[in-house]
Structures are given as C-alpha cells and as structure tokens.
Scaffold this motif. Structure first.
Motif, PDB file in Angstrom:
ATOM      1  N   ALA A 176     -12.052  19.421 -57.699  1.00 18.44           N
ATOM      2  CA  ALA A 176     -11.686  19.284 -59.391  1.00 18.44           C
ATOM      3  C   ALA A 176     -10.383  18.660 -58.884  1.00 18.44           C
ATOM      4  O   ALA A 176     -10.216  16.937 -59.837  1.00 18.44           O
ATOM      5  CB  ALA A 176     -12.101  19.926 -59.791  1.00 18.44           C
ATOM      6  N   TYR A 177      -9.224  18.414 -58.187  1.00 18.03           N
ATOM      7  CA  TYR A 177      -8.008  17.415 -58.798  1.00 18.03           C
ATOM      8  C   TYR A 177      -8.177  16.730 -57.805  1.00 18.03           C
ATOM      9  O   TYR A 177      -7.712  15.531 -57.835  1.00 18.03           O
ATOM     10  CB  TYR A 177      -7.042  19.073 -58.504  1.00 18.03           C
ATOM     11  N   PRO A 205     -14.380  16.357 -63.689  1.00 19.21           N
ATOM     12  CA  PRO A 205     -15.379  16.961 -64.300  1.00 19.21           C
ATOM     13  C   PRO A 205     -16.649  16.738 -63.059  1.00 19.21           C
ATOM     14  O   PRO A 205     -17.499  16.872 -62.778  1.00 19.21           O
ATOM     15  CB  PRO A 205     -15.033  16.457 -65.178  1.00 19.21           C
ATOM     16  N   ASN A 243     -12.390  18.919 -72.247  1.00 19.44           N
ATOM     17  CA  ASN A 243     -11.979  18.413 -70.770  1.00 19.44           C
ATOM     18  C   ASN A 243     -12.952  17.812 -69.692  1.00 19.44           C
ATOM     19  O   ASN A 243     -12.710  17.575 -68.536  1.00 19.44           O
ATOM     20  CB  ASN A 243     -11.824  20.083 -69.937  1.00 19.44           C
ATOM     21  N   TRP A 244     -14.256  17.308 -70.614  1.00 18.90           N
ATOM     22  CA  TRP A 244     -15.174  16.971 -69.736  1.00 18.90           C
ATOM     23  C   TRP A 244     -15.127  15.147 -70.355  1.00 18.90           C
ATOM     24  O   TRP A 244     -15.974  14.461 -69.328  1.00 18.90           O
ATOM     25  CB  TRP A 244     -16.714  16.879 -69.644  1.00 18.90           C
ATOM     26  N   SER A 259     -19.501  24.715 -61.133  1.00 18.21           N
ATOM     27  CA  SER A 259     -18.241  23.610 -61.270  1.00 18.21           C
ATOM     28  C   SER A 259     -18.062  22.657 -62.584  1.00 18.21           C
ATOM     29  O   SER A 259     -17.238  22.732 -62.780  1.00 18.21           O
ATOM     30  CB  SER A 259     -18.215  23.018 -60.245  1.00 18.21           C
ATOM     31  N   THR A 309     -14.701  22.524 -64.648  1.00 16.39           N
ATOM     32  CA  THR A 309     -13.916  22.130 -65.484  1.00 16.39           C
ATOM     33  C   THR A 309     -14.031  21.892 -66.656  1.00 16.39           C
ATOM     34  O   THR A 309     -13.076  21.123 -66.841  1.00 16.39           O
ATOM     35  CB  THR A 309     -14.373  20.287 -64.859  1.00 16.39           C
ATOM     36  N   HIS A 344      -8.766  21.284 -67.734  1.00 19.75           N
ATOM     37  CA  HIS A 344      -8.201  19.847 -67.281  1.00 19.75           C
ATOM     38  C   HIS A 344      -8.633  19.969 -65.957  1.00 19.75           C
ATOM     39  O   HIS A 344      -7.947  20.726 -65.132  1.00 19.75           O
ATOM     40  CB  HIS A 344      -7.913  19.664 -68.022  1.00 19.75           C
ATOM     41  N   TYR A 345      -9.045  19.109 -65.978  1.00 13.64           N
ATOM     42  CA  TYR A 345      -9.272  18.765 -64.007  1.00 13.64           C
ATOM     43  C   TYR A 345      -7.194  18.487 -63.450  1.00 13.64           C
ATOM     44  O   TYR A 345      -7.181  18.933 -62.203  1.00 13.64           O
ATOM     45  CB  TYR A 345      -9.842  17.660 -63.432  1.00 13.64           C
TER      46      TYR A 345
END
Length: 513
Positions: free
Chosen positions: A52-53, A58, A214-215, A290, A294, A298-299
């Motif tokens: 993710a990071y 997301p 967050n998406w 996942s 996410t 937040h990623y």
C-alpha cells in the motif's frame, strides 16, 4: 554418450502409481486445505502495508487481483498436468514425461529453492512471531537464543548464539509428519480453519472502523518516494502493476497441492479442483483484507519515517491499535504464529514428495524413496530434511535465501507452462480430465509474466540462484545421469507392474473429509 533428453514414458508413471506405497487418504477438501495452508502465511499481515505505501495505495486491492490472475495461468497448467499424471513430484514429474531428464532434474533441483529453503525462511519467520507473542505476555527470550550467529555478531555481541525457536519448530513439524499423512492433514485442516477464521475476523471487525475518506483517491497520482537516498516511482497505474509484482509471492504455495497427488483418493479430479479452489479462495480473502486495511488507515500512514514508523512492520495489528482495539493485535499475532506452522508443514511435506519422485527415478540416493509401511510416509526422507532445515534455520541469516525461494517458484511455474503446451502438441490424445482453455494464450501469458518477475528479482537473488543451478548441473553429470533408471535401461520393478489401464484400480469415490 547417454541421452540427457530421454523422456519417462506414460506407462512408467502408471506403473509407479500402482506400485506406490503411499496411502491415498486425501480428499478434495483436504487437498484444498493444503493449498490454503501453504498460501496463507504471515505475508498477508505484512505485505499489505508495504504494498500500500510503496506501490499502489488503496488500489492495492487491484494489485491482488492482477497477481491472482497471473497465478491462475500457472495454476491452470498445473491442473491439466495433475489430471494426466497424478503422481508425487509436481513440476519435476511433469517435465520428465514431456521435455526430458536434464530439464526435469534442473526443475527438481530448482524446487529445492522453493520448498526446502522456503521452509527455512518460514521457520525463521515463525521464530519472530513466536518471540512477539511471548513479549505480549511479558516473557522475553535472550537474543543469543533467537538470533543466528552472523546477525548476532553484526549487532556487536560476542559468544555463542542460535535461533532455538526456529530449530525446534522444524523438529515439531517433522514429528507430526512422521505419524502419517492422514494425521498431518487433520492438523493442517485445523490450523487452516483457525487462520481463515482470523482473517475473516479482521475483515468483519475491521469493516466497522473503515473511513471511506482513506480510499480517496483510490488510485493516487504518480509520485516519487525517496528513502535513505534511494528514490523510486509509486502509485498510479504503474504502481498497481509494481504492487502486483511485490505481493505476488503471497500467493506462492498452491503448487504444493500437486506434490500430494500420490496420496489423493481421486487425484485426476480432486487435485485440479484443489489447486484452483485454494487460489480463488485466497485471492478473495487477500482482496478483502487489503480493502479493509487501507480503509482503516490512510496508505501514507504506513511511512516508516512518518507518524507511525512501526505500522509497516505489522500493518493489520497496528491498524487496530490506532482504532483503539489493541486486543485485536493478540488475535492477529496468535493467528500468524499458529498459521505459519501449517505453511512449514506443507512445504516440508511437498519437498519430501519431490525427493521421493526423484529417488524412485534414480536421480538421488534411494534412501529418499523408502516408505514406512505402517505410516505410509517416507520417514528417512523426512528425517534427513528435518535435520538439514532445522540446523540451517538456526544458524543462517535467511534474507537472501528468501529471494532464492521466489526464483525457484517462478522457474517452476514457467517450466510447467512450457511443458503442458509441449505435451498437448506431442500427445493430444492423452486422457485429460481437465483441459486448459485457450492453452496457447494461457501458457504464453504464464511464461511471459513469470519471466518478467524473474527479471525483476534482485541481482543477488539472480546470482545466487544461477550458482545453485550450476551446482545442480555438476551433480547431475557426476551422479544422477549415471544412476538414472531410464539411462540404465528401464525402471526395474516398476515395469514389472501389470499394464492394465490405470482407471481400473483408481479409487473413484466421493470422499468426505
């Protein structure tokens, strides 16, 4: 000069099956559980944060979809082979009957990277989770009992050290496997139920703490991440593809089902079913995890240099910590600790069956093919493997070997895609209970994707793996070629087996696990 491209005839495989001392005790759901047991390990609780990071944000869920599709190409090819050759040995056995002995040997030698060295990596990973679990309850093992000598000395320490938990977990798993496949399958089924339940818990419980903000954006704009002076591109559509490559190895393990074909009750039907079912089930669970993760964090918060520097090491547990539900971390850590035992169990079991097939063909010493008549398992084979894996796991830093594991897996996937195509062309009339649809397209895509992923492995992994394969060629020409049963005029006892159609003796019942 002997013919290094000699192929093992289909009649020899049928004779092998009839003379096999392995007990056929595995139904389709036990086989599916073996696939799930090998696929779902600690990686799902780690790779989600890094993917993710560093890659997709997301949209990591889309990366899991793409990686799952990439695996499906190889899985379909494995399934067709398993419906033709229901024998232990996996990709090694498939190559021996289609491409030739030298190719089969190199695949078998490469599979050691996937299974034996993979087992060492899993044992060390289990040790880490076990140490974390003990700390949760206020217990601490000294560093000299949980660290390999090289890492221990590099940290400025002196004196003796070993990874004792990694050493003992291998011996415990071997003791379970020695009791018989039926008992080992029951233990694996129980562990698989526990870790699947834990993942469902993460999905259901985590859903209550999702913040849809967050998406947004679901596919972040492309950017460059710089860390310790090193920069790389992230996010956007390219980041989704990079994420698929990064988390691809969370899927490794479905091919372990094919190594158990010699112990399947109805292998020509149940092994293809289990290969595809285990892959589809795990893909669905990975996508949902996942999305929940996410959505909870937040990623960008998985940045190891940011506000939550430890979040990337244990992303799922940390997400619940931030949500004020630290107790969930206990459940997740216990699930990962217990779950890795089934991964280790399936990988060692798979390696022992590959060695069994190679030994029956004369390519490695015959002690590896001796099956205990009471338990129906290759006991000496397992004990030798257990001794080597436990010692290496206890005294060796495993980072580079983990990358070599990936090479062995991708190499086998590529060769299976090639071999199933070759067999379809050369022997189109063979009975196939399962046929890959649009085989030229599926096989080509499988070959290209796996080669692409091999190319993108680290230089160190490629170098070490090339050295390993070169060493394998040396052993083949010094020992295996001279002792090969095919090179010496046949298979002896296996060719004395009656040549009635295999289907007449196959147990074709609906097994209830």
């Amino acid at each position: 000069m002997s013919n290094i491209w000699i192929k093992k005839p289909m009649e020899a495989y049928e004779a092998d099956i009839k003379k096999s001392q392995l007990k056929r005790v595995l139904g389709k759901w036990s086989l599916t559980a073996i696939g799930i047991g090998a696929i779902i390990g600690g990686g799902i609780f780690v790779l989600t944060g890094t993917g993710a990071y560093y890659n997709a944000g997301p949209a990591l869920a889309l990366s899991f979809v793409i990686a799952g599709i990439a695996c499906v190409f190889a899985a379909l090819c494995y399934a067709e082979f398993a419906s033709i050759l229901p024998v232990e040995g996996s990709a090694y056995a498939y190559a021996y009957g289609t491409v030739g002995e030298i190719f089969a040997w190199i695949i078998g030698w490469g599979l050691i990277l996937e299974y034996a060295m993979g087992s060492m990596t899993v044992a060390v990973s289990w040790s880490g989770y076990f140490g974390k679990l003990l700390k949760m309850f206020g217990l601490h093992l000294p560093a000299w009992l949980t660290t390999d000598p090289q890492t221990y000395l590099a940290a400025g320490n002196s004196g003796f050290s070993m990874n004792l938990p990694a050493f003992f977990i291998v011996l415990i798993v071997i003791s379970i496997l020695l009791r018989g496949t039926k008992g080992a399958a029951k233990a694996n089924n129980f562990i698989v139920m526990l870790k699947v339940a834990a993942i469902i818990f993460v999905i259901v419980a985590g859903a209550f703490f999702i913040d849809p903000a967050n998406w947004t954006p679901f596919i972040p704009e492309p950017t460059v991440i710089t860390e310790n002076g090193v920069s790389h591109s992230a996010y956007g559509y390219a980041g989704i593809i990079a994420g698929a490559s990064a988390i691809f190895f969370a899927y490794v393990g479905f091919d372990a089902v094919s190594t158990q074909a010699g112990e399947a009750i109805n292998p020509k039907k149940d092994v293809p079913f289990a290969i595809i079912a285990s892959l589809l089930i795990c893909t669905l669970l990975y996508i949902l995890v996942s999305l929940v993760l996410t959505g909870m964090m937040h990623y960008s918060d998985f940045n190891p240099l940011g506000k939550y520097p430890d979040a990337i090491k244990a992303p799922v547990a940390y997400a619940f910590d931030i949500a004020g539900q630290a107790w969930a971390g206990y459940i997740i850590t216990i699930a990962a600790t217990v779950g890795l035992i089934s991964v280790l169990m399936v990988m060692i079991m798979g390696q022992s069956r590959i060695f069994l097939g190679m030994s029956k063909d004369g390519l490695i010493p015959k002690t590896f093919s001796k099956v205990n008549t009471e338990t129906g398992v290759p006991s000496k084979n397992l004990m030798i493997l257990g001794g080597v894996i436990s010692v290496v796991a206890a005294f060796t830093p495993i980072n580079d070997l983990a990358h070599m594991t990936s090479f062995g897996t991708l190499f086998a996937f590529t060769m299976v895609c090639v071999a199933v195509w070759v067999l379809r062309v050369k022997q189109p009339n063979l009975q196939r209970n399962f046929r890959v649809p649009a085989l030229p397209v599926i096989a080509t895509l499988g070959i290209l994707i796996n080669i692409y992923l091999i190319i993108n492995l680290s230089i160190e992994a490629q170098t070490y793996s090339a050295i390993w394969l070169l060493f394998g060629f040396v052993i083949y020409f010094l020992y295996s070629r001279k002792n090969s049963k095919l090179q010496n005029g046949g298979f002896g006892e296996t060719f004395k087996a009656e040549q009635e159609p295999l289907e007449e003796i196959e147990i074709d019942i609906d097994n209830k696990d």
